[in-house]
Design an enzyme around this catalytic site. Sequence first.
Site, mmCIF file in Angstrom:
data_model
loop_
_atom_site.group_PDB
_atom_site.id
_atom_site.type_symbol
_atom_site.label_atom_id
_atom_site.label_comp_id
_atom_site.label_asym_id
_atom_site.label_seq_id
_atom_site.Cartn_x
_atom_site.Cartn_y
_atom_site.Cartn_z
ATOM 1 C CE1 TYR A 32 62.279 76.765 20.215
ATOM 2 C CE2 TYR A 32 63.970 75.158 19.637
ATOM 3 C CZ TYR A 32 63.375 75.993 20.568
ATOM 4 O OH TYR A 32 63.880 76.079 21.850
ATOM 5 C CB CYS B 128 63.789 82.523 29.912
ATOM 6 S SG CYS B 128 65.380 82.549 30.731
HETATM 7 N N1 LIG Z 1 63.701 73.310 27.734
HETATM 8 C C1 LIG Z 1 64.576 73.078 26.765
HETATM 9 O O1 LIG Z 1 64.988 71.938 26.539
HETATM 10 C C2 LIG Z 1 65.086 74.212 25.919
HETATM 11 C C3 LIG Z 1 66.118 73.934 25.020
HETATM 12 C C4 LIG Z 1 66.617 74.948 24.231
HETATM 13 C C5 LIG Z 1 66.096 76.226 24.332
HETATM 14 N N2 LIG Z 1 65.080 76.479 25.197
HETATM 15 C C6 LIG Z 1 64.558 77.834 25.247
HETATM 16 O O2 LIG Z 1 64.591 78.304 26.567
HETATM 17 C C7 LIG Z 1 63.553 79.248 26.779
HETATM 18 C C8 LIG Z 1 62.769 78.854 28.029
HETATM 19 O O3 LIG Z 1 62.212 77.582 27.819
HETATM 20 P P1 LIG Z 1 61.615 76.672 28.993
HETATM 21 O O4 LIG Z 1 62.071 75.309 28.728
HETATM 22 O O5 LIG Z 1 61.871 77.300 30.294
HETATM 23 O O6 LIG Z 1 60.071 76.726 28.586
HETATM 24 P P2 LIG Z 1 58.753 76.926 29.455
HETATM 25 O O7 LIG Z 1 57.636 76.630 28.524
HETATM 26 O O8 LIG Z 1 58.865 76.177 30.724
HETATM 27 O O9 LIG Z 1 58.782 78.490 29.772
HETATM 28 C C9 LIG Z 1 58.612 79.443 28.767
HETATM 29 C C10 LIG Z 1 57.800 80.589 29.347
HETATM 30 O O10 LIG Z 1 57.689 81.609 28.326
HETATM 31 C C11 LIG Z 1 56.386 82.159 28.444
HETATM 32 N N3 LIG Z 1 56.010 82.795 27.184
HETATM 33 C C12 LIG Z 1 55.724 82.203 26.001
HETATM 34 N N4 LIG Z 1 55.378 83.124 25.090
HETATM 35 C C13 LIG Z 1 55.478 84.331 25.703
HETATM 36 C C14 LIG Z 1 55.235 85.658 25.289
HETATM 37 N N5 LIG Z 1 54.844 85.946 24.040
HETATM 38 N N6 LIG Z 1 55.423 86.651 26.168
HETATM 39 C C15 LIG Z 1 55.810 86.375 27.446
HETATM 40 N N7 LIG Z 1 56.031 85.142 27.900
HETATM 41 C C16 LIG Z 1 55.865 84.117 27.029
HETATM 42 C C17 LIG Z 1 55.493 80.994 28.797
HETATM 43 O O11 LIG Z 1 54.277 81.428 29.381
HETATM 44 C C18 LIG Z 1 56.371 80.208 29.758
HETATM 45 O O12 LIG Z 1 56.136 80.565 31.102
HETATM 46 C C19 LIG Z 1 62.723 79.251 25.486
HETATM 47 O O13 LIG Z 1 63.140 80.326 24.693
HETATM 48 C C20 LIG Z 1 63.101 77.943 24.831
HETATM 49 O O14 LIG Z 1 62.961 77.998 23.425
HETATM 50 C C21 LIG Z 1 64.553 75.486 26.005
#
Ligand SMILES: NC(=O)c1ccc[n+]([C@@H]2O[C@H](COP(=O)([O-])OP(=O)(O)OC[C@H]3O[C@@H](n4cnc5c(N)ncnc54)[C@H](O)[C@@H]3O)[C@@H](O)[C@H]2O)c1
Length: 255
Positions: A163, A87
Site C-alpha cells: 500500500y 479516488c
Molecule cells: N479512507 C481512508 O482513511 C483513506 C486514507 C488514505 C487514502 N485513502 C485513499 O482514498 C481512496 C478512496 O478511498 P475510500 O476510503 O473512499 O475507499 P472506499 O473503499 O470507500 O472506495 C473506494 C472505491 O474504489 C473502487 N475501486 C476499487 N478498485 C477499483 C478498480 N480497479 N477500478 C474502479 N474502481 C475501483 C471500489 O469499488 C470503491 O467504490 C483510495 O485510493 C484510498 O487508498 C483512503
Amino acid sequence: MHVKDNTFLITGAASGLGAATAERLVAAGGRVVLCDLSGAVNAHAQRLGKTARAARGDVTSGDDIQAAVDVAVELSDGRGLAGVVHCAGVVSVAKLVDREGNPADLEAYNRTIQINLVGTFNVMRLAAAAMAQNPAGEDGERGVIINTASIAAMDGQVGQCAYSASKAGVVGMSLPAARELSRHGVRVMAIAPGVFETPMMSEIPDEAAQALAAAVPFPKRLGRADEYARLAEQIITNPMLNGEVIRLDGGIRMQ
Ligand SMILES: NC(=O)c1ccc[n+]([C@@H]2O[C@H](COP(=O)([O-])OP(=O)(O)OC[C@H]3O[C@@H](n4cnc5c(N)ncnc54)[C@H](O)[C@@H]3O)[C@@H](O)[C@H]2O)c1
C-alpha cells in the site's frame, strides 16, 4: 477552473471519498461521470440527477477508462473533460514474512500496485490526452487532475509495504506529470488523506478506530468524506495549486 457547468470524471465514485466528491461537485453546479468497479455506482449517479452519469469500469483497463472519458466528453456539451478526481483504490495489509515464517504473496503485492499505482497512471494518461484537446480557458488552463495518495506514502506502518509503495508512487508522479502537462495547461495535484471514515476503514475494529482518532492532534476524530471533497473543490478552483501533494490529516504523524 470553475466547477459550474464543467464536467468531471470521478473514479471510485460508488463509495467513500469519491462518492462525496461527486455529490459536492454536482451541488456546485458541475457535471460528473462516476466510474467504479462496483455496480453501486449506477444508483449513486441516479440519485445525483441529470447532471450525473455512471460509467462502470476498472481503473486498470484502458478500454474502460477511455469509455468513461468519452461519456464525460459527451456530457460536457462541447466543453470537454475539465477535471478528474481519482479516488479508486484498495487497501492491503501483509507482512513480508508472516508469523509462520512464510514470505508474503507476490500476487497480492502486484494487485495493490496494479490498482493503486498503474490505475492512477492509466487514468492520468487517458484524461490528459482528452484535456489537451480542450479549448484553453483563463491563463490557458485546459484541465486539472487530482490523484489520491495517502499519508502511508510517507508514514507507512508494518504490513503496508504494498500500500505504501503504491501511494508513494502516486506522490512521485505528481511533479513530473505536472511539469510535463504544463504545456497543455493541465494541472496535477495529489491529496494524501490521513484516516477517513469511509467503507474502506469500516473493517477496522472500533477500538483501533478510537485509538487512531485519539492520535490525531486536532480535531481528535477521523476525517469526513466531505472534507476530502471540499479540498478537491478548492484544488479545482485555485489555479496556483499545481505539482504538489497536500496532507489532509489533522496533523497526525503515524509512528
Ligand atoms: N479512507 C481512508 O482513511 C483513506 C486514507 C488514505 C487514502 N485513502 C485513499 O482514498 C481512496 C478512496 O478511498 P475510500 O476510503 O473512499 O475507499 P472506499 O473503499 O470507500 O472506495 C473506494 C472505491 O474504489 C473502487 N475501486 C476499487 N478498485 C477499483 C478498480 N480497479 N477500478 C474502479 N474502481 C475501483 C471500489 O469499488 C470503491 O467504490 C483510495 O485510493 C484510498 O487508498 C483512503
